[in-house]
Motif scaffolding. Structure first.
Motif, PDB file in Angstrom:
ATOM      1  N   SER A 143       0.857  -1.183   0.000  1.00  0.00           N
ATOM      2  CA  SER A 143       0.000   0.000   0.000  1.00  0.00           C
ATOM      3  C   SER A 143       0.892   1.232   0.000  1.00  0.00           C
ATOM      4  CB  SER A 143      -0.895  -0.003   1.240  1.00  0.00           C
ATOM      5  OG  SER A 143      -1.630   1.200   1.340  1.00  0.00           O
ATOM      6  N   THR A 144       0.819   2.029  -1.053  1.00  0.00           N
ATOM      7  CA  THR A 144       1.743   3.157  -1.197  1.00  0.00           C
ATOM      8  C   THR A 144       1.081   4.506  -0.974  1.00  0.00           C
ATOM      9  OG1 THR A 144       1.366   3.229  -3.585  1.00  0.00           O
ATOM     10  CG2 THR A 144       3.178   1.848  -2.804  1.00  0.00           C
ATOM     11  N   GLY A 145      -0.159   4.492  -0.484  1.00  0.00           N
ATOM     12  CA  GLY A 145      -0.832   5.758  -0.239  1.00  0.00           C
ATOM     13  C   GLY A 145      -2.297   5.551   0.071  1.00  0.00           C
ATOM     14  N   LEU A 146      -3.057   6.627   0.039  1.00  0.00           N
ATOM     15  CA  LEU A 146      -4.474   6.580   0.358  1.00  0.00           C
ATOM     16  C   LEU A 146      -5.265   5.879  -0.742  1.00  0.00           C
ATOM     17  CD1 LEU A 146      -4.936  10.225   1.706  1.00  0.00           C
ATOM     18  CD2 LEU A 146      -4.580   8.127   3.033  1.00  0.00           C
ATOM     19  N   GLY A 147      -6.496   5.522  -0.414  1.00  0.00           N
ATOM     20  CA  GLY A 147      -7.365   4.907  -1.408  1.00  0.00           C
ATOM     21  C   GLY A 147      -6.806   3.595  -1.912  1.00  0.00           C
ATOM     22  N   ASP A 148      -6.763   3.453  -3.229  1.00  0.00           N
ATOM     23  CA  ASP A 148      -6.308   2.210  -3.853  1.00  0.00           C
ATOM     24  C   ASP A 148      -4.883   2.305  -4.382  1.00  0.00           C
ATOM     25  OD1 ASP A 148      -8.807   1.169  -3.310  1.00  0.00           O
ATOM     26  OD2 ASP A 148      -9.618   1.655  -5.286  1.00  0.00           O
ATOM     27  N   ALA A 149      -4.095   3.203  -3.839  1.00  0.00           N
ATOM     28  CA  ALA A 149      -2.702   3.327  -4.270  1.00  0.00           C
ATOM     29  C   ALA A 149      -1.912   2.088  -3.850  1.00  0.00           C
ATOM     30  CB  ALA A 149      -2.069   4.569  -3.668  1.00  0.00           C
ATOM     31  N   GLY A 150      -1.184   1.515  -4.800  1.00  0.00           N
ATOM     32  CA  GLY A 150      -0.360   0.347  -4.491  1.00  0.00           C
ATOM     33  C   GLY A 150      -0.475  -0.749  -5.524  1.00  0.00           C
ATOM     34  N   TYR A 151      -0.269  -1.979  -5.058  1.00  0.00           N
ATOM     35  CA  TYR A 151      -0.153  -3.137  -5.936  1.00  0.00           C
ATOM     36  C   TYR A 151      -1.175  -4.184  -5.500  1.00  0.00           C
ATOM     37  CZ  TYR A 151       4.319  -0.844  -6.891  1.00  0.00           C
ATOM     38  OH  TYR A 151       5.289   0.076  -7.222  1.00  0.00           O
ATOM     39  N   GLU A 152      -2.218  -4.388  -6.318  1.00  0.00           N
ATOM     40  CA  GLU A 152      -3.391  -5.151  -5.896  1.00  0.00           C
ATOM     41  C   GLU A 152      -3.480  -6.537  -6.531  1.00  0.00           C
ATOM     42  OE1 GLU A 152      -8.305  -4.847  -5.863  1.00  0.00           O
ATOM     43  OE2 GLU A 152      -7.102  -3.418  -7.006  1.00  0.00           O
ATOM     44  N   LEU A 153      -3.690  -7.527  -5.673  1.00  0.00           N
ATOM     45  CA  LEU A 153      -4.100  -8.867  -6.090  1.00  0.00           C
ATOM     46  C   LEU A 153      -5.614  -8.919  -5.900  1.00  0.00           C
ATOM     47  CD1 LEU A 153      -3.514 -11.821  -6.900  1.00  0.00           C
ATOM     48  CD2 LEU A 153      -3.017 -12.282  -4.484  1.00  0.00           C
ATOM     49  N   GLN A 154      -6.341  -9.111  -6.988  1.00  0.00           N
ATOM     50  CA  GLN A 154      -7.793  -8.929  -6.963  1.00  0.00           C
ATOM     51  C   GLN A 154      -8.531 -10.013  -6.174  1.00  0.00           C
ATOM     52  OE1 GLN A 154     -10.017  -6.823  -7.292  1.00  0.00           O
ATOM     53  NE2 GLN A 154     -11.339  -7.023  -9.093  1.00  0.00           N
ATOM     54  N   VAL A 155      -9.536  -9.581  -5.428  1.00  0.00           N
ATOM     55  CA  VAL A 155     -10.504 -10.467  -4.789  1.00  0.00           C
ATOM     56  C   VAL A 155     -11.860 -10.139  -5.397  1.00  0.00           C
ATOM     57  CG1 VAL A 155     -11.674 -11.049  -2.634  1.00  0.00           C
ATOM     58  CG2 VAL A 155      -9.201 -10.654  -2.639  1.00  0.00           C
ATOM     59  N   LEU A 156     -12.574 -11.178  -5.851  1.00  0.00           N
ATOM     60  CA  LEU A 156     -13.860 -10.986  -6.513  1.00  0.00           C
ATOM     61  C   LEU A 156     -14.577 -12.332  -6.561  1.00  0.00           C
ATOM     62  CD1 LEU A 156     -15.340  -8.633  -8.226  1.00  0.00           C
ATOM     63  CD2 LEU A 156     -14.606  -9.949 -10.224  1.00  0.00           C
ATOM     64  N   ASP A 157     -15.897 -12.289  -6.629  1.00  0.00           N
ATOM     65  CA  ASP A 157     -16.619 -13.530  -6.897  1.00  0.00           C
ATOM     66  C   ASP A 157     -16.516 -13.824  -8.385  1.00  0.00           C
ATOM     67  OD1 ASP A 157     -18.215 -15.751  -6.902  1.00  0.00           O
ATOM     68  OD2 ASP A 157     -20.089 -14.612  -6.930  1.00  0.00           O
ATOM     69  N   SER A 158     -15.663 -14.781  -8.731  1.00  0.00           N
ATOM     70  CA  SER A 158     -15.493 -15.164 -10.137  1.00  0.00           C
ATOM     71  C   SER A 158     -16.044 -16.570 -10.400  1.00  0.00           C
ATOM     72  CB  SER A 158     -14.013 -15.082 -10.540  1.00  0.00           C
ATOM     73  OG  SER A 158     -13.588 -13.741 -10.601  1.00  0.00           O
ATOM     74  N   TYR A 159     -16.953 -17.007  -9.547  1.00  0.00           N
ATOM     75  CA  TYR A 159     -17.641 -18.278  -9.765  1.00  0.00           C
ATOM     76  C   TYR A 159     -18.912 -17.984 -10.560  1.00  0.00           C
ATOM     77  CZ  TYR A 159     -19.601 -22.885  -8.761  1.00  0.00           C
ATOM     78  OH  TYR A 159     -20.127 -24.156  -8.865  1.00  0.00           O
ATOM     79  N   ASN A 160     -18.867 -18.288 -11.850  1.00  0.00           N
ATOM     80  CA  ASN A 160     -19.997 -17.999 -12.749  1.00  0.00           C
ATOM     81  C   ASN A 160     -20.352 -16.512 -12.762  1.00  0.00           C
ATOM     82  OD1 ASN A 160     -20.244 -20.716 -13.447  1.00  0.00           O
ATOM     83  ND2 ASN A 160     -21.709 -21.141 -11.803  1.00  0.00           N
ATOM     84  N   ASN A 161     -19.330 -15.682 -12.776  1.00  0.00           N
ATOM     85  CA  ASN A 161     -19.540 -14.225 -12.811  1.00  0.00           C
ATOM     86  C   ASN A 161     -18.554 -13.635 -13.809  1.00  0.00           C
ATOM     87  OD1 ASN A 161     -20.345 -11.562 -12.140  1.00  0.00           O
ATOM     88  ND2 ASN A 161     -18.659 -11.408 -10.669  1.00  0.00           N
ATOM     89  N   LYS A 162     -19.037 -13.217 -14.959  1.00  0.00           N
ATOM     90  CA  LYS A 162     -18.184 -12.758 -16.044  1.00  0.00           C
ATOM     91  C   LYS A 162     -17.754 -11.317 -15.838  1.00  0.00           C
ATOM     92  CE  LYS A 162     -17.873 -12.718 -21.107  1.00  0.00           C
ATOM     93  NZ  LYS A 162     -18.598 -13.024 -22.375  1.00  0.00           N
ATOM     94  N   THR A 163     -16.468 -11.053 -16.102  1.00  0.00           N
ATOM     95  CA  THR A 163     -15.925  -9.702 -16.080  1.00  0.00           C
ATOM     96  C   THR A 163     -14.666  -9.682 -16.940  1.00  0.00           C
ATOM     97  OG1 THR A 163     -15.272  -7.858 -14.641  1.00  0.00           O
ATOM     98  CG2 THR A 163     -14.481 -10.052 -14.029  1.00  0.00           C
ATOM     99  N   TYR A 164     -13.991  -8.543 -17.036  1.00  0.00           N
ATOM    100  CA  TYR A 164     -12.741  -8.495 -17.798  1.00  0.00           C
ATOM    101  C   TYR A 164     -11.705  -9.365 -17.088  1.00  0.00           C
ATOM    102  CZ  TYR A 164     -12.288  -4.377 -14.669  1.00  0.00           C
ATOM    103  OH  TYR A 164     -12.308  -3.504 -13.604  1.00  0.00           O
TER     104      TYR A 164
END
Length: 271
Positions: A143-164
Motif C-alpha cells: 500500500s503506497t498511499g491513500l485509497g487504492d494506491a499500491g499493488y493489488e491482487l484482486q478479490v472478486l466472486d469469479s464463480y460464474n460471474n463474467k468480467t474483464y
C-alpha cells in the motif's frame, strides 16, 4: 620406435602420424583421469538455513510467521485514510468489511518488503450484483498511499460471474491475467498464498528492479513470478514511484454487494 626406411615415405608418414595421435589421446585421457572432479568440490556447508517448524496442517502459521489476524482482534491493523484503529467487524473468528459509516480500507501497522503471505477470504453466500460489483475487494501487497494506491491482487466472486479477465479473481489488477480460475462457490472459504518481491529504486527515484508476484489461489498457481509494470491503476497505464517498505492493505470496495470476510492472515518476511 624404429621406422623402416625401406617403406614408402607416405606410408612411413601415415604410421608416424597415427602413432602421434594415439600418444596424444592417451595423454589427454590420463590428464582427465588425474583431474577428475570430486563431489565435495561442489558441496556448500555454510551458512546453515534456519530451522522453521511448519504449521501442523495447511494454512497454519509456521514458527517464524507474523500473525496479522487470528480471529480475535484488529490490533495489527489501522484505517488507511487516517491511521486510526481499524473499524471492521470481528466475530466468529473472522473480520468482515465494514461498509457502513465509511469505515474504509485497512492496512497493517507494520511495513514490509519481501515476504510470503497467507490470507483466507469468503464471498458471502447471499452475494448479489454482477461483474466488478459482486464481492469486490483486494489484497494490496504494498500500500503506497491513500485509497487504492499500491499493488493489488484482486478479490472478486469469479464463480460464474463474467468480467474483464485482468480484473477477475487471481488477477494482478489490470496487469496480470490469472493462469486459471479455481474460484470456489460463494459461502466457501478461499485462500491466497503469495510470494511478493518488492521493487527497488535508485537514489534518484528511478526503477532499479521491478516487482514480482507468485500467487496460488486455493492451491492452484494463478501468477507465476509475474513482473509488474508499476502500480495497479483503475484508469491509465501503470508506473512506478519510489517507496521503501509498505503496509499490506485490504480493500473496502465501494460496490453495493454484501461485504466479504477474511481470516487466518499471516506473513513470513524474506531477506
Amino acid at each position: 620406435m624404429r621406422i623402416h626406411t625401406s617403406l614408402p615415405y607416405s606410408l612411413r608418414y601415415s604410421k608416424t602420424l597415427s602413432f602421434a595421435i594415439l600418444i596424444g589421446v592417451a595423454s589427454t585421457l590420463s590428464a582427465q583421469q588425474a583431474a577428475k572432479p570430486k563431489p565435495e568440490e561442489t558441496e556448500v556447508w555454510e551458512p546453515v538455513p534456519p530451522i522453521v517448524t511448519p504449521g501442523a496442517s495447511y494454512g497454519v502459521p509456521s514458527s517464524d510467521a507474523i500473525v496479522l489476524f487470528d480471529g480475535k482482534g484488529l490490533d495489527q491493523w489501522v484505517t488507511v485514510k487516517d491511521k486510526s484503529p481499524a473499524q471492521w467487524t470481528v466475530a466468529d473468528g473472522m473480520m468482515t468489511v465494514n461498509k457502513a459509516a465509511n469505515a474504509g480500507s485497512i492496512e497493517t501497522k507494520r511495513m514490509f518488503k519481501n515476504y510470503q503471505l497467507h490470507v483466507e477470504w469468503r464471498i458471502p453466500e447471499n452475494i448479489t450484483g454482477s461483474g466488478q460489483a459482486r464481492g469486490n475487494s483486494g489484497v494490496f501487497l504494498a500500500s503506497t498511499g491513500l485509497g487504492d494506491a499500491g499493488y493489488e491482487l484482486q478479490v472478486l466472486d469469479s464463480y460464474n460471474n463474467k468480467t474483464y479477465v485482468n480484473g477477475q479473481v487471481g488477477a494482478i489488477y489490470k496487469q496480470g491475467i490469472p493462469l486459471a480460475n479455481p474460484a470456489r462457490k460463494p459461502g466457501e472459504w478461499q485462500s491466497y498464498d503469495v510470494v511478493w518481491t518488492a521493487p527497488t529504486f535508485n537514489d534518484d527515484g528511478s526503477l532499479k528492479s521491478p516487482a514480482y508476484v507468485t500467487a496460488l489461489l486455493n492451491g492452484v498457481l494463478v501468477q507465476n513470478h509475474f513482473e509488474l509494470k508499476g502500480e495497479t491503476l483503475y484508469i491509465g497505464k501503470p508506473f512506478y514511484k519510489k517507496f521503501d517498505g509498505a503496509p499490506i492493505k485490504l480493500q473496502a470496495h465501494g460496490d453495493h454487494s454484501e461485504p466479504i470476510s477474511f481470516r487466518n492472515i499471516w506473513v513470513r518476511e524474506i531477506e
